[in-house]
Design an enzyme around this catalytic site. Structure first.
Site, PDB file in Angstrom:
ATOM      1  N   ARG B 256     -28.274 -46.872  51.327  1.00 64.01           N
ATOM      2  CA  ARG B 256     -29.483 -47.258  50.587  1.00 64.01           C
ATOM      3  C   ARG B 256     -29.859 -46.098  49.672  1.00 64.01           C
ATOM      4  O   ARG B 256     -30.382 -45.087  50.122  1.00 64.01           O
ATOM      5  CB  ARG B 256     -30.605 -47.539  51.586  1.00 64.01           C
ATOM      6  CG  ARG B 256     -31.833 -48.168  50.979  1.00 64.01           C
ATOM      7  CD  ARG B 256     -32.988 -48.102  51.957  1.00 64.01           C
ATOM      8  NE  ARG B 256     -33.595 -46.779  51.969  1.00 64.01           N
ATOM      9  CZ  ARG B 256     -34.179 -46.221  53.010  1.00 64.01           C
ATOM     10  NH1 ARG B 256     -34.222 -46.833  54.163  1.00 64.01           N
ATOM     11  NH2 ARG B 256     -34.716 -45.015  52.921  1.00 64.01           N
ATOM     12  N   HIS B 260     -36.810 -47.240  51.325  1.00 67.69           N
ATOM     13  CA  HIS B 260     -36.817 -48.448  52.168  1.00 67.69           C
ATOM     14  C   HIS B 260     -37.571 -49.570  51.458  1.00 67.69           C
ATOM     15  O   HIS B 260     -37.098 -50.687  51.332  1.00 67.69           O
ATOM     16  CB  HIS B 260     -37.473 -48.144  53.515  1.00 67.69           C
ATOM     17  CG  HIS B 260     -37.835 -49.356  54.309  1.00 67.69           C
ATOM     18  ND1 HIS B 260     -36.887 -50.206  54.848  1.00 67.69           N
ATOM     19  CD2 HIS B 260     -39.037 -49.885  54.628  1.00 67.69           C
ATOM     20  CE1 HIS B 260     -37.504 -51.199  55.480  1.00 67.69           C
ATOM     21  NE2 HIS B 260     -38.802 -51.037  55.359  1.00 67.69           N
ATOM     22  N   TYR B 269     -37.401 -37.265  54.067  1.00 69.98           N
ATOM     23  CA  TYR B 269     -36.493 -37.256  55.217  1.00 69.98           C
ATOM     24  C   TYR B 269     -35.011 -37.154  54.843  1.00 69.98           C
ATOM     25  O   TYR B 269     -34.188 -36.872  55.690  1.00 69.98           O
ATOM     26  CB  TYR B 269     -36.721 -38.505  56.088  1.00 69.98           C
ATOM     27  CG  TYR B 269     -36.656 -39.836  55.365  1.00 69.98           C
ATOM     28  CD1 TYR B 269     -35.436 -40.441  55.088  1.00 69.98           C
ATOM     29  CD2 TYR B 269     -37.821 -40.493  54.976  1.00 69.98           C
ATOM     30  CE1 TYR B 269     -35.373 -41.665  54.448  1.00 69.98           C
ATOM     31  CE2 TYR B 269     -37.775 -41.712  54.337  1.00 69.98           C
ATOM     32  CZ  TYR B 269     -36.552 -42.300  54.066  1.00 69.98           C
ATOM     33  OH  TYR B 269     -36.503 -43.510  53.428  1.00 69.98           O
TER      34      TYR B 269
END
Lengths: 329, 361
Positions: B256, B260, B269
């Site tokens: 990805r 998200h 992160y």
């Protein structure tokens, strides 16, 4: 009208059989429902007669049972799922409240979820924990689900077929302590000639106060009415039959006649069905009530060890104690 | 955590060279130049749809968007393997699969714009509405597949889910039920390495495809950024399901590249350098390299691809902006299939309440 005397368990079995004969899209799913016929024998003999494809023994996974049934419903089937015991329904809670209840709404009516989820519920059979619970309020609280409970063999036979025929998902709560209670069942009466699934009924007429009950405690309410009659008190008993939608019209008419209401159920009183009933009837009948609506039910505790359950469950004496209080106003 | 294995199927290297494979190469032998060009066009168009979704969200036209940037090959490869009679149970990121099913691009946006809870009529395109609860749809695909089997239909159901969903009980139960009944179901996991901020290592201690063995079904790991390999393995899994050989689990290893959702901030992160590493494995550039290598990417063709993407983007933007706000009382529609007095009562009460405002004006 020819009737047959049979137990509620046999009536439910006959109702399932009739529904499967009437509609080839009806399939049964659950744990141990095949050769064993279910731990309560409600599906006894059905796998032998309809085959393993229509009476499916499932792996031991409640979310799996309901989620797979959702997929079958997507494909046009009418699954009837058996949850083995009331306390086992929680692993399936997400599939029931997030998927089963909402798919018709979320899909703008394009997807129907005609599931019937049978749940043997309630206590009074001396079982171990997780086998005697009354989780109906969780499901009545969830829009998109219908919730019903039968109280005698004839209703068990008819209501189960009506639930299966419904295009909406129905939580069908079977009072397990009444499974072996016998009654007259009219096996020939057409479903359309029966009381609609979502209609309460006056189980006993009376004039001094109304007791509303469903499932396992309808009999307790009738016994209380019988005992009260000996004291000269006339109790009307309403068998609610349906918890969502709740038939407030029938109940309101009863309370308008009697002016007093006691609601009883096995589930904990706090935040339970009785609270909703008391609130709505107070709203509808405020100027006709002679006393506050009282509730008699379980306490706010996990279902206790079976040697204590007689104290937890509403019984004749606790019910009469409440009716005395209501009449004292 | 290393998630790829030497078992991973790859038919196209990151630099666009074909890699032979004794089994899966044959499953795409029918792809001629036009078909290869078609796949590249699909990749470009869905990347453009996705970019338009992100842009519309940034412009305040969508409440939220779940970008699929980087996962185009996983979705086009699997989506183009599907037959019309197959039925898809997606998660919320399968914009590319929806495109393959022929959904009106603007229909994708109702859910994200908030005009409705869903996007399309599932029976129009044989694709369920997106599942938001992680993994619930795995069971739905299993049940639908069981229905297909009973009906004697030569079709399969496919469930799409991410690496995060493999931690859910519902996916485990779906694999178990599908294996028990030999349901014609394909479980397509897009391992995009991140479940919001949680790395795949928090979900899985062995490569995800290896879980299939424990359920008694084949598991395949495929390069999810290789559209040819994904097409081949999905064709294989679907075909054996349709023929009655039971379910299979595919792990498409992809990445990805975006957040998200548009509400997420992956810079908090994501390790430094990881994104760049995956950019080198971009599913579009490797397919373009193949076309160039095989002399299939002349300027006329590339212009036509750009024109197609422009047209689809313009259509979905116009369609999205034209989606009307629903009338208030429609929120009471379709709660139940049959009449329900409580809904009717609350609807009537709210209608009367709203009427009161109109009367006071």
């Amino acid at each position: 009208m020819a009737t047959t005397r049979m137990s509620m368990a046999k009536a439910l079995n006959a109702g399932l059989r009739k529904a499967m004969e009437d509609d080839p899209k009806v399939v049964l799913m659950g744990e141990d429902i095949g050769k064993l016929g279910g731990v309560f024998r409600i599906t006894d003999g059905l796998q032998k007669d309809f085959g393993e494809d229509r009476v499916m023994d499932t792996p031991l996974a409640e979310s799996g049972i309901i989620g797979t049934a959702v997929g079958l419903a997507f494909r046009g089937y009418r699954p009837v799922c058996e949850i083995q015991f009331d306390g086992f329904i929680y692993p399936a809670f997400d599939q029931i409240v997030s998927q089963v209840a909402k798919l018709h709404y979320r899909s703008r009516g394009n997807v129907k979820m005609p599931l019937t989820i049978r749940v043997p519920f309630g206590g009074g059979i001396g079982a171990v924990e997780h086998h005697s619970e009354s989780p109906e309020a969780y499901f009545a609280h969830t829009a998109g689900l219908r919730v019903v409970s039968c109280a005698d063999a004839d209703d068990a036979y008819g209501m189960l077929q009506q639930a299966i025929a419904s295009d909406d998902p129905v939580l069908f709560f079977e009072p397990k302590r009444l499974y072996q209670h016998k009654g007259e069942v009219d096996l020939d009466r057409a479903l359309t000639a029966r009381e609609p699934l979502h209609q309460a009924r006056i189980a006993r007429s009376g004039t001094d106060l109304t007791v509303a009950a469903y499932g396992p405690v309808v009999g307790t309410a009738l016994a209380a009415a019988e005992a009260a009659a000996e004291e000269g008190v006339s109790i009307e008993v309403v068998d609610l039959r349906t918890l969502s939608p709740l038939d407030f019209d029938t109940l309101e008419q009863s309370v308008l006649r009697t002016g007093r209401l006691v609601v009883t159920h096995e589930a904990a009183v706090f935040m339970g069905m009785g609270a909703e009933i008391a609130a709505r009837i107070t709203e509808r009948c405020f100027y006709h009530l002679e006393a506050p609506v009282l509730r008699v039910g379980g306490f706010h505790l996990p279902y206790p060890a079976s040697k204590l359950e007689e104290h937890h469950l509403p019984d004749l004496d606790r019910l009469l104690h409440a009716t005395d209080r209501v009449l004292a106003y | 955590m290393t998630v790829t294995t030497d078992q991973m199927v790859q038919l196209l290297t990151p630099t666009g060279e074909r890699r032979p494979h004794p089994v899966y190469e044959g499953l795409i032998a029918d792809l001629d130049g036009a078909a290869l060009r078609g796949l590249y066009e699909d990749l470009v168009v869905v990347r453009r749809i996705d970019a338009e979704g992100t842009a519309l969200q940034r412009q305040g036209q969508l409440g939220l968007w779940a970008p699929m940037l980087g996962q185009e090959a996983a979705q086009i490869g699997s989506g183009r393997a599907l037959a019309a009679d197959d039925f898809v149970f997606p998660s919320y990121r399968e914009h590319g699969v929806a495109y393959c099913r022929g959904v009106d691009p603007a229909d994708v946006f109702g859910m994200w714009r908030g005009t409705s809870l869903s996007c399309w009529d599932p029976y129009d395109i044989n694709m369920a509405i997106p599942a938001i609860i992680i993994g619930a749809q795995g069971l739905h695909a299993t049940g639908y597949a069981l229905g297909l089997k009973r009906d004697g239909a030569e079709a399969a159901a496919i469930a799409y889910f991410g690496d995060g969903a493999t931690s859910q009980g519902d996916i485990a139960e779906a694999l178990g039920f599908a294996a028990t009944y030999q349901a014609p179901a394909v479980f397509f996991c897009q391992n995009n390495h991140w479940a919001i901020s949680e790395p795949v290592g928090l979900q899985a201690q062995v490569p995800i495809y290896q879980r299939a063995a424990g359920y008694g079904m084949p598991g395949i790991q495929v390069d999810g950024n290789d559209v040819l390999a994904v097409l081949a393995v999905t064709r294989w899994a679907l075909q054996r399901a349709r023929e009655g050989s039971g379910p299979a689990l595919i792990e498409a290893v992809t990445y990805r590249m975006g957040p998200h959702t548009t509400a997420d901030d992956p810079t908090r992160y994501r390790p430094t350098g990881e994104l760049e590493e995956w950019r080198e494995r971009d599913p579009l550039s490797r397919m373009l390299a193949l076309l160039q290598r095989e002399g299939l990417a002349d300027e006329d063709y590339l212009d036509s691809v750009r024109a197609k993407a422009d047209a689809v983007a313009a259509e979905l933007r116009a369609g999205c902006l034209a989606l009307p706000d629903p009338a208030p009382l429609t929120m009471f529609d379709n709660v139940y299939a049959e009449a329900h007095p409580l809904v009717a009562e609350e609807r009537a009460q709210y209608a009367a309440y709203l009427d009161g405002f109109e009367g006071s004006n």
